[in-house]
Design an enzyme around this catalytic site. Structure first.
Site, PDB file in Angstrom:
ATOM      1  N   VAL A  31       0.843  -1.194   0.000  1.00 31.44           N
ATOM      2  CA  VAL A  31       0.000   0.000   0.000  1.00 31.44           C
ATOM      3  C   VAL A  31       0.877   1.243   0.000  1.00 31.44           C
ATOM      4  O   VAL A  31       2.049   1.195   0.374  1.00 31.44           O
ATOM      5  CB  VAL A  31      -0.944   0.021   1.223  1.00 31.44           C
ATOM      6  N   ARG A  32       0.318   2.377  -0.418  1.00 33.12           N
ATOM      7  CA  ARG A  32       1.084   3.628  -0.469  1.00 33.12           C
ATOM      8  C   ARG A  32       1.122   4.347   0.868  1.00 33.12           C
ATOM      9  O   ARG A  32       2.018   5.140   1.123  1.00 33.12           O
ATOM     10  CB  ARG A  32       0.498   4.548  -1.544  1.00 33.12           C
ATOM     11  N   VAL A  37      -5.769  -2.869   7.054  1.00 29.58           N
ATOM     12  CA  VAL A  37      -5.954  -4.037   6.197  1.00 29.58           C
ATOM     13  C   VAL A  37      -6.587  -5.144   7.029  1.00 29.58           C
ATOM     14  O   VAL A  37      -6.676  -5.057   8.252  1.00 29.58           O
ATOM     15  CB  VAL A  37      -4.614  -4.505   5.601  1.00 29.58           C
ATOM     16  N   ASP A  49       5.217   6.259  -6.105  1.00 31.70           N
ATOM     17  CA  ASP A  49       4.045   6.006  -6.945  1.00 31.70           C
ATOM     18  C   ASP A  49       4.230   4.875  -7.942  1.00 31.70           C
ATOM     19  O   ASP A  49       3.281   4.209  -8.317  1.00 31.70           O
ATOM     20  CB  ASP A  49       3.669   7.271  -7.724  1.00 31.70           C
ATOM     21  N   ARG A  73      -3.166   3.630 -12.396  1.00 27.99           N
ATOM     22  CA  ARG A  73      -3.862   4.905 -12.624  1.00 27.99           C
ATOM     23  C   ARG A  73      -5.128   4.547 -13.376  1.00 27.99           C
ATOM     24  O   ARG A  73      -5.072   4.108 -14.529  1.00 27.99           O
ATOM     25  CB  ARG A  73      -3.007   5.874 -13.436  1.00 27.99           C
ATOM     26  N   TYR A 141      -6.005   5.434 -21.269  1.00 25.38           N
ATOM     27  CA  TYR A 141      -6.041   4.389 -20.249  1.00 25.38           C
ATOM     28  C   TYR A 141      -5.932   3.005 -20.899  1.00 25.38           C
ATOM     29  O   TYR A 141      -5.111   2.170 -20.500  1.00 25.38           O
ATOM     30  CB  TYR A 141      -7.327   4.502 -19.446  1.00 25.38           C
TER      31      TYR A 141
END
Length: 319
Positions: A31-32, A37, A49, A73, A141
């Protein structure tokens, strides 16, 4: 098995961690930022990122048997980036290859990449998309997802690591956001919707069905490689989807049978051609490889998935 999951605190990631734990596997959640969790999951905060730090081995994520890459993204309807394709590539192509490098260094024999139906294109070729169809993505995308697929498959071939690419269609379930949530809100409030004549069929996948398909691929005893599709195997029409949501919510959908041609004309007048085209055009996928190679079938029906989604929707409204 010990499995690393990127994007573990996201919509699909939370469901996947739960499914893996229930099946008895160990989970390392990437995770960032620190988050809550599921109990039993080991959390590892990745400070950048694009996963460049774990590609360099700091922090180390191993040893692991498999890596499921969900972080991305995501599709942005109104993208304000000066160069959207470059932004998508930075995360969805470079970031994915960094994650694959980290997985390889950590001893993973398998990398499962969650791509998107957008990697195939906006419409369908007059029938459900098959895994061996030639993709034709049209937006940044989708292009970035397809490029990531190709780069990953080449990486796997070079390094002897299995790469399974999963292309889901629309994902729904408890906690769903964006257009699906907007549709639920409108139906719950009794808002009349002009989609009663839209008979285009669209594939969907309940989030727990997708999580189970990812589990099956990550933990399969036989080799897996290449592209797989995961769906509910029950393609509803757009109008049928709205009615099914209404049944789940206990509020019959109020659908007005506006001709599709008129809807498209209104889309042209209002500058929403792309949105109306997506709404009124079919987009189906077949999930042949998962069925034939792994014997996988969706454990949840559409009705069950929508019922769980509706229950969570009402619970959220009362908080």
């Amino acid at each position: 098995m010990q499995i690393a999951v990127s994007g573990a605190n996201g919509f699909v990631g939370r469901a996947l961690c739960r499914v893996l734990l229930d099946a008895g596997h160990g989970v390392t959640a990437l995770v960032r930022r620190p988050s809550s969790v599921a109990k039993g999951v080991s959390e590892l905060v990745i400070p950048d990122d694009h996963f460049a730090s774990i590609a360099r081995g700091n922090p180390a994520i191993g040893p692991i048997d498999a890596f499921v890459h969900l972080a991305a993204r995501v599709h942005v309807m109104q993208d304000g980036a000066a160069d959207p394709l470059a932004e998508y590539r930075a995360v969805n192509v470079k970031g994915t290859l960094d994650a694959a490098s980290a997985a390889f260094q950590a001893g993973a024999r398998r990398f499962v990449f969650v791509s998107s139906v957008k990697a195939l294109g906006e419409g369908e070729p007059g029938r459900p998309w098959r895994e061996d169809d030639e993709p034709a993505p049209t937006d940044p995308y989708g292009i970035s997802k397809f490029e990531a697929e190709q780069a990953l498959l080449a990486f796997g071939q070079k390094h002897g690591m299995e790469v399974a690419v999963v292309r889901p269609p629309l994902v729904y379930g408890p906690g769903v956001r964006a257009n699906f949530l907007g549709l639920m809100r409108a139906i719950a409030r009794g808002v009349p919707l002009p989609i009663g004549s839209v008979d285009a069929r669209r594939s969907m996948v309940y989030v727990d069905n997708l999580a189970d398909a990812l589990r099956a691929l990550a933990t399969a005893s036989r080799p897996v490689h290449g592209v797989y599709h995961a769906t509910d195997d029950d393609d509803l029409t757009v109008a049928g989807m709205a009615r099914a949501i209404g049944v789940a919510l206990g509020r019959p959908a109020r659908l007005i049978p506006v001709p599709v041609g008129l809807l498209r004309g209104l889309g042209s007048v209002t500058g929403k051609v792309a949105q109306v085209d997506r709404l009124t055009s079919p987009l189906r996928m077949s999930a042949v490889r998962l069925h034939e190679e792994l014997g996988w079938t969706p454990p949840w029906t559409v009705a069950q998935g929508l019922a769980a989604t509706a229950h969570a929707f009402y619970a959220e409204q009362t908080q």
